[in-house]
Structures are given as structure tokens and as C-alpha cells.
Write a protein that holds these residues in place. Structure first.
Motif, mmCIF file in Angstrom:
data_model
loop_
_atom_site.group_PDB
_atom_site.id
_atom_site.type_symbol
_atom_site.label_atom_id
_atom_site.label_comp_id
_atom_site.label_asym_id
_atom_site.label_seq_id
_atom_site.Cartn_x
_atom_site.Cartn_y
_atom_site.Cartn_z
ATOM 1 N N THR A 115 0.830 -1.206 0.000
ATOM 2 C CA THR A 115 0.000 0.000 0.000
ATOM 3 C C THR A 115 0.860 1.249 0.000
ATOM 4 O O THR A 115 0.551 2.232 -0.678
ATOM 5 N N GLN A 116 1.946 1.212 0.756
ATOM 6 C CA GLN A 116 2.810 2.379 0.909
ATOM 7 C C GLN A 116 4.125 1.946 1.553
ATOM 8 O O GLN A 116 4.237 0.839 2.086
ATOM 9 N N GLY A 117 5.109 2.812 1.491
ATOM 10 C CA GLY A 117 6.338 2.576 2.227
ATOM 11 C C GLY A 117 6.127 2.951 3.689
ATOM 12 O O GLY A 117 5.369 3.875 3.991
ATOM 13 N N VAL A 118 6.774 2.221 4.578
ATOM 14 C CA VAL A 118 6.623 2.484 6.017
ATOM 15 C C VAL A 118 7.972 2.937 6.573
ATOM 16 O O VAL A 118 8.898 2.139 6.703
ATOM 17 N N GLU A 142 0.758 -2.772 9.505
ATOM 18 C CA GLU A 142 1.699 -1.665 9.328
ATOM 19 C C GLU A 142 1.617 -1.085 7.922
ATOM 20 O O GLU A 142 1.692 0.136 7.733
ATOM 21 N N ASP A 143 1.458 -1.960 6.950
ATOM 22 C CA ASP A 143 1.340 -1.522 5.558
ATOM 23 C C ASP A 143 0.119 -0.623 5.371
ATOM 24 O O ASP A 143 0.172 0.379 4.664
ATOM 25 N N LYS A 187 11.327 -1.630 3.921
ATOM 26 C CA LYS A 187 10.301 -0.613 4.133
ATOM 27 C C LYS A 187 8.945 -0.899 3.466
ATOM 28 O O LYS A 187 7.974 -0.210 3.755
ATOM 29 N N HIS A 188 8.903 -1.876 2.576
ATOM 30 C CA HIS A 188 7.626 -2.258 1.961
ATOM 31 C C HIS A 188 7.253 -3.682 2.381
ATOM 32 O O HIS A 188 8.128 -4.521 2.593
ATOM 33 N N PHE A 189 5.978 -3.929 2.511
ATOM 34 C CA PHE A 189 5.441 -5.221 2.933
ATOM 35 C C PHE A 189 5.543 -6.225 1.791
ATOM 36 O O PHE A 189 4.884 -6.090 0.760
#
Length: 211
Positions: free
Chosen positions: A33-36, A57-58, A93-95
Motif C-alpha cells: 500500500t505504501q512505504g513504512v 503496518e502496511d 520498508k515495503h510489505f
């Protein structure tokens, strides 16, 4: 080839997230979905490094807010490590996941994906400048040290890096996979003991570091 080798360094923690969302160094962004990015004080004494964002988290865009995060919070509280004094991030950083119907199945990042994301971890280390780093799990250790380590061999042993001291422990998600209650409690207590080592080291470096 390092696609970000000549990229300008990130100038502040606030710039991490917008830049991270545009990262295409590997293909993990495709199913995420996005970078965390990490979260915590800009000059945290201690940095905790996990493996990668999970499903929760994602979706939330924040580290350790799912089931493993609840275990981590319990362990931090018992060890006397205040979460709001820590900078908490992930090596990747990405799921990484495999879509399966309505679900997304967790998949372990490979060495190439961890290496691709080390640029981001290095940015966080440069900006936060922690004196103590805790690598939680083998993927986190690979990101921190740049080489594979065996958790059993190095666990709870302080190691000197150029920028900080580092300690390796398990990832809190391990505790979610221990089916038997007594064994799970034993693993939890060992995890708390590792974090207590970090607390004691932090307090020697900064007497004000207390829960």
C-alpha cells in the motif's frame, strides 16, 4: 547496481516518507500500500530495527502497530524501555506479500531486497545517530550488519559498529508462532531480558533514560 548511489541524501526525517513512497529500487512496492518509514525522536539514543512491515503496518503506514507490535509493547514495558524514547523502524520498508484471494500472505524478504533497502536504513542512522541499535530477527541483522548472522550465535552480545553499538535479538513475531503457553512465556522472558540489557546500556549512557 545501486540505483540510489548518486541520489541526494535525505535532509530530515520528515522527508523520509514522501521519498520512500517513490522508491522503485526493488519490486516490493508493487503489492504494498505504501512505504513504512521509522518513527520516533529525531535524536533517539536507541534505534530498534525490525524486519519488514506486516499487513497492519502496511495499511497504517506506521511500524509495529499489529500483533507483533503489541508483543513488543508488552516486552518494552516490562523491560522498562519507554517506546516514546525509541526510534523504531524496519530493515525493509515495503510489505512483501503474496496476494491470495482476500488475504495477503507474508513472505520473507530475500537478501537482494534487504540490500536494496539498506540505503534507507543508512539514511535513518545518519539522521537519528543512535548510540545503540537493536536488530530484531535475522532480516534486521542482515540490514544492520550487511551480512547474514545466526541469531543463536550472536544473540544478546554487544557488537561494535562504526556508528554505534549493536545487539541482536529475536523478532517479536516469533512469540506469536510458539503454540505452547509455557514455551511462549519462556521466549517472552528471554526477549525481555535482551531488552533489559539495552535499558541498562542506555541508562549508563544517559542517566535520564528511564521509563
Amino acid at each position: 547496481m545501486d540505483q540510489l548511489a548518486d541520489a541526494p541524501e535525505i535532509t530530515s526525517l520528515k522527508r523520509l516518507k514522501p521519498n520512500l513512497d517513490g522508491c522503485r529500487r526493488c519490486d516490493l512496492w508493487r503489492n504494498a500500500t505504501q512505504g513504512v518509514a521509522g518513527e520516533g525522536p529525531a535524536r533517539a539514543l536507541v534505534m530498534l530495527v525490525g524486519e519488514q512491515p506486516g499487513d497492519k503496518e502496511d495499511l497504517a503506514g506506521a511500524p509495529f502497530v499489529g500483533p507483533a507490535g503489541r508483543i513488543l509493547d508488552q516486552a518494552l514495558a516490562k523491560a522498562g524501555l519507554p517506546r516514546d524514547r525509541l526510534y523504531i523502524t524496519n530493515a525493509v520498508k515495503h510489505f512483501k506479500n503474496e496476494p491470495r484471494g482476500k488475504f495477503r500472505l507474508h513472505r520473507k524478504p530475500d537478501a537482494g531486497e534487504v540490500e536494496a533497502c539498506r540505503w534507507w536504513l543508512r539514511q535513518e542512522l545518519r539522521l537519528v545517530r543512535p548510540r545503540l541499535i537493536v536488530a530484531m530477527g535475522a532480516t534486521a541483522a542482515l540490514g544492520v550488519f550487511g551480512k547474514a548472522v545466526t541469531i543463536k550465535a550472536v544473540r544478546a552480545k554487544w557488537q561494535q559498529l562504526p556508528e554505534a553499538e549493536a545487539l541482536v535479538t529475536v523478532h517479536p513475531s516469533l512469540l506469536l508462532r510458539v503454540p505452547e503457553a509455557t514455551a511462549r512465556r519462556h521466549e517472552f522472558d528471554k526477549f525481555v531480558a535482551d531488552l533489559a540489557m539495552v535499558r541498562d546500556r542506555a541508562r549508563r549512557l544517559d542517566a535520564s533514560f528511564a521509563a
